[in-house]
Design a protein around this motif. Structure first.
Motif: not given
Ligand SMILES: C[S@@+](CC[C@H](N)C(=O)[O-])C[C@H]1O[C@@H](n2cnc3c(N)ncnc32)[C@H](O)[C@@H]1O
Length: 226
Positions: A133-135, A153-155, A86-88, A82-84
């Motif tokens: 996104d995570s949620i 978890i690594d977002a 799009l970066g953090s 799971i990831d966008t």
């Protein structure tokens, strides 16, 4: 039916997002951080999971580690990544990450690097990407009653993001499951606080949340759910 096909039916109405991906157009690029950490393979060995969820994937290096551990043990299991893509915030704060995001007209193409890495490593059968996104990812899996045996978890690495991830995802982890948190440094070097907000969120959350074990080392923590 395989664990992966079941997840594809639940999340994508049977469609395979990685089918026909032109991986040959991209060189393998497994940039990551603590992505071969022993906790990742230990969790697969201990939990013998059906469902693994990683929140915060980047180019897929830690997904590759867990997916290889699944394949080596011949487990019927899948990593939901799971990831966008799009970066953090830190990837926009530091110019060195701009080429990694691979912008096209202002929008990152990071997902393509991830997808190529998974296909080039021959791990398509162990991975399902979920570009949310995570949620929102949590809400979807909750609605579909998909509960991970192993959760990485690594977002976002700020207090608000990490606390939100823990509040959402810990209840979704199966009883007896394992949570791995990235960038948890118990004893940061003086003057070089490494992601202190990650540690703050984990410490606060687990001071008030029952768990069977809490270990940490080399930038990750390993938590057991009762
Ligand atoms: C440190 S990188 C992940 C590294 C990866 N786990 C590895 O070991 O190679 C963080 C990732 O989290 C993603 N991210 C940040 N906030 C997010 C959120 N709220 N929901 C989903 N993904 C998020 C970013 O897009 C980025 O790809």
């Amino acid at each position: 039916m395989s664990a992966r096909q079941t997840v594809l039916d639940q999340l994508f109405f049977g469609r395979d997002p990685l089918k026909d991906f032109p991986a040959g157009k991209f060189a393998t690029d497994l940039q990551g951080w603590h992505s071969q950490h022993p906790y990742l393979t230990r969790a697969i060995e201990e939990a013998r999971p059906k469902i693994v969820v990683e929140v915060g994937v980047w180019k897929g290096a830690s997904v590759v580690t867990m997916a290889k551990a699944i394949r080596e043990r011949n487990l019927d299991a899948v990593v939901i990544a799971i990831d966008t893509w799009l970066g953090s915030s830190e990837h926009y704060l530091w110019e060195k990450f701009i080429p990694d995001l691979d912008f096209e007209f202002g929008y990152p193409r990071l997902y393509h690097k991830f997808a190529a890495n998974i296909c080039n490593e021959g791990l398509r059968e162990q991975v399902v990407p979920l570009p949310l996104d995570s949620i929102n990812g949590f809400q979807l899996l909750k609605a579909k009653t998909i509960r991970p045996d192993v959760l990485h978890i690594d977002a976002g690495h700020d207090y608000l993001s990490v606390m939100a991830d823990l509040k959402a995802w810990w209840p979704q982890l199966k009883d007896g499951g394992i949570l791995i948190g990235d960038d948890y440094f118990k004893k940061p070097l003086i003057g070089q606080g490494k992601w202190p907000e990650v540690r703050q969120a984990f410490d606060e959350f687990f001071a008030a949340t029952p768990h069977t074990k809490f270990e940490s080392g080399d930038g990750k923590c390993y938590v057991g759910k009762p």
